[in-house]
Design an enzyme around this catalytic site. Structure first.
Site, PDB file in Angstrom:
ATOM      1  N   SER A 245      33.922   1.909  70.380  1.00 14.73           N
ATOM      2  CA  SER A 245      34.272   0.584  70.894  1.00 14.73           C
ATOM      3  C   SER A 245      35.732   0.303  70.554  1.00 14.73           C
ATOM      4  O   SER A 245      36.388   1.112  69.896  1.00 14.73           O
ATOM      5  CB  SER A 245      33.383  -0.468  70.243  1.00 14.73           C
ATOM      6  OG  SER A 245      33.730  -0.572  68.868  1.00 14.73           O
ATOM      7  N   LYS A 246      36.193  -0.845  70.995  1.00 15.56           N
ATOM      8  CA  LYS A 246      37.595  -1.222  70.747  1.00 15.56           C
ATOM      9  C   LYS A 246      37.915  -1.232  69.254  1.00 15.56           C
ATOM     10  O   LYS A 246      39.022  -0.933  68.842  1.00 15.56           O
ATOM     11  CB  LYS A 246      37.844  -2.611  71.321  1.00 15.56           C
ATOM     12  CG  LYS A 246      37.956  -2.590  72.817  1.00 15.56           C
ATOM     13  CD  LYS A 246      38.952  -3.628  73.304  1.00 15.56           C
ATOM     14  CE  LYS A 246      39.119  -3.543  74.798  1.00 15.56           C
ATOM     15  NZ  LYS A 246      38.340  -4.538  75.518  1.00 15.56           N
ATOM     16  N   ARG A 247      36.909  -1.599  68.481  1.00 15.78           N
ATOM     17  CA  ARG A 247      37.062  -1.651  67.035  1.00 15.78           C
ATOM     18  C   ARG A 247      37.556  -0.309  66.475  1.00 15.78           C
ATOM     19  O   ARG A 247      38.247  -0.241  65.470  1.00 15.78           O
ATOM     20  CB  ARG A 247      35.692  -2.000  66.452  1.00 15.78           C
ATOM     21  CG  ARG A 247      35.578  -2.208  64.998  1.00 15.78           C
ATOM     22  CD  ARG A 247      34.208  -2.832  64.716  1.00 15.78           C
ATOM     23  NE  ARG A 247      33.107  -2.038  65.251  1.00 15.78           N
ATOM     24  CZ  ARG A 247      32.569  -1.005  64.597  1.00 15.78           C
ATOM     25  NH1 ARG A 247      33.034  -0.647  63.439  1.00 15.78           N
ATOM     26  NH2 ARG A 247      31.560  -0.337  65.128  1.00 15.78           N
ATOM     27  N   GLY A 249      39.590   1.640  67.938  1.00 16.32           N
ATOM     28  CA  GLY A 249      40.873   1.992  68.533  1.00 16.32           C
ATOM     29  C   GLY A 249      40.692   2.643  69.896  1.00 16.32           C
ATOM     30  O   GLY A 249      41.564   3.343  70.377  1.00 16.32           O
TER      31      GLY A 249
END
Ligand code: GLU
Length: 471
Positions: A245-247, A249
């Site tokens: 996920s975006k978390r 990167g």
């Protein structure tokens, strides 16, 4: 468009509803490596049938992202929506052959089915109520959908090139919709028709599509078409093992460009996400094309690790040609300086590259490290650089100036020799002179070799910077 000579044909078939993310880029890359290594054809098909969710920006991001990454395709870009008519025709043919039927189930009835399935803890499945019913019983005013008559007996087995043989009992596959009630084809129909018409031999895609391929196989069967070889690649997870996920990167491909990654490094890194050859870590795409096999793809999820990508990028920066690096990095440097480089500065940048590239992991870092070469005088000094200017430092620099003025060649080695001699004569260690010298020339206490810096800056600029600080 039949595939007569058994040439390998693959495709990357993104839906343009979001940007090209890491997972999509890796799917494209695997298709590309596989195909280019075998002299096949690699196609790009934008699956834009869902007009509501497709955007122009997403199409541009996909094409731009692949282009930047260095992944090229054959033929023009295909847009699935252009084959709409053909998809409808295929559905009509199936209807005529009795392999598909009109279904008049109302949304309320479907909702009921859904609730019943949920209560029984089962996945939603259409119960086939219109499969054998007389269309004369069709209710007034309901536009039918067209459904495939799925064989209910036996099993469907896919011999997936990555996952091995995977089987589902056919009674678990309900009769899927081919044409919606407004006449638009579904993804399931379009993808099968296009893959067949484009003579796709291998469908390489994320394993979130594995369950779709059972239904798609049913459709191939109904149409008497040979299905392609499927290869479903495991998804990408973050370093902590959770879905990417975006978390973690995970960004759109264009973000990696902006963060200063080299496309060749990103290709190398992405190719290792779920695939590998022996224990090779750093390799070119040409080598990967030679080595790539579908069997070599791992069955477990791959782990995306930004730190590893960064380290690999640093390796690529260090081994890149100076001129290649200078041209890739120039936009970053100009952004940092907020002005374009002059011709003279471009030459200076190139000359500085050997020292600069040793200590940067991204082009942003490289540009930042390079900016002192182009800074206006007087240079502003960091706190640590200031500290190098105690009284002794100032005094040494003042005495060094005439010695430097006498240096005719202004080459790195000659400058080193000269400053060394100067330090010996002054009875101090070389570092005692090099410290303040570095601070005066670069404004910092860290930089490439101070003698290299002087050689790159040239005599006039070097002396001006030193004189300015040693007052
Ligand atoms: N358009 C689908 C997607 O973006 C992929 C279809 C496929 O590869 O079969 O998920």
């Amino acid at each position: 468009m039949a595939n007569k000579n058994h040439k390998i044909v693959t495709r990357f078939a993104p839906s343009p509803s979001g940007f090209l993310h890491i997972g999509g880029a890796r799917t494209a890359l695997f298709n590309w490596l596989f195909t280019r290594g075998r002299g096949g054809k690699f196609l790009l098909r934008i699956e834009d049938t869902d007009q509501k969710r497709s955007t122009k920006e997403a199409i541009e991001a996909i094409i731009g992202g692949l282009t930047w990454l260095g992944i090229d395709w054959d033929d023009e870009v295909y847009f699935q929506s252009r084959f709409d008519q053909r998809h409808r025709e295929v559905a009509e043919t199936l209807l005529r052959l009795g392999k598909a039927y009109k279904c008049y189930t109302t949304p309320e009835e479907l909702d009921q089915m859904r609730r019943k399935a949920r209560a029984a803890g089962q996945p939603m499945g259409y119960d086939g109520r219109w499969r054998d019913r007389d269309p004369a019983e069709a209710p007034e005013g309901v536009n039918p959908v067209i459904r495939l008559k799925t064989g209910q007996k036996n099993v469907t087995t896919i011999k997936d090139a990555v996952q091995g043989a995977v089987t589902v009992p056919n009674d678990q596959l309900d009769d899927m919709v081919l044409l919606r009630s407004d006449g638009t084809p579904t993804y399931m129909l379009s993808v099968v028709v296009d893959d067949h018409d484009m003579a796709i031999t291998h469908v390489i895609r994320g394993d979130d599509h594995l369950t779709n391929s059972f239904r798609q196989t049913q459709l191939y069967k109904a149409l008497d078409w040979t299905p392609p070889t499927f290869a479903h690649i495991p998804l990408i997870h973050g370093p902590d093992g959770a879905k990417l996920s975006k978390r973690h990167g995970a960004l759109g491909i264009e973000a990696y460009r902006e963060l200063g990654y080299l496309p060749e490094a990103l290709r190398n890194y992405l190719s290792k996400l779920g695939w590998g050859y022996q224990d090779h870590e750093v390799f070119s795409s040409r080598q990967a094309m030679e080595w790539f096999t579908l069997e070599g793809i791992g069955k477990g999820p791959a782990r995306f690790d930004l730190k590893k990508l960064e380290n690999l990028n640093g390796i690529y920066i260090r081994s890149a040609e100076d001129s290649h690096l200078a041209s890739k990095c120039r936009p970053f440097l100009e952004k940092e300086l907020r002005r374009p480089l002059s011709d003279k500065e471009r030459i200076r940048f190139l000359k500085a590259m050997p020292g600069l590239k040793e200590r940067a992991k991204t082009l942003i870092e490289l540009a930042r490290n390079a900016s002192f070469y182009f800074a206006d005088r007087p240079l502003s000094l960091t706190e640590k650089a200031e500290q190098l200017f105690d009284d002794d430092g100032q005094e040494l620099l003042r005495r060094l100036i005439p010695a430097l003025k006498e240096e005719p060649s202004w080459e790195e080695q000659a400058l080193l020799d000269r400053v060394k001699r100067f330090a010996e004569k002054a009875g101090v260690k070389l570092g005692m002179v090099a410290g303040p010298l570095r601070a005066a020339l670069t404004g910092s206490h860290i930089s490439p070799s101070v003698f290299e810096v002087m050689a790159v800056l040239g005599k006039e600029q070097s002396l001006a910077r030193i004189e300015e600080q040693a007052h």
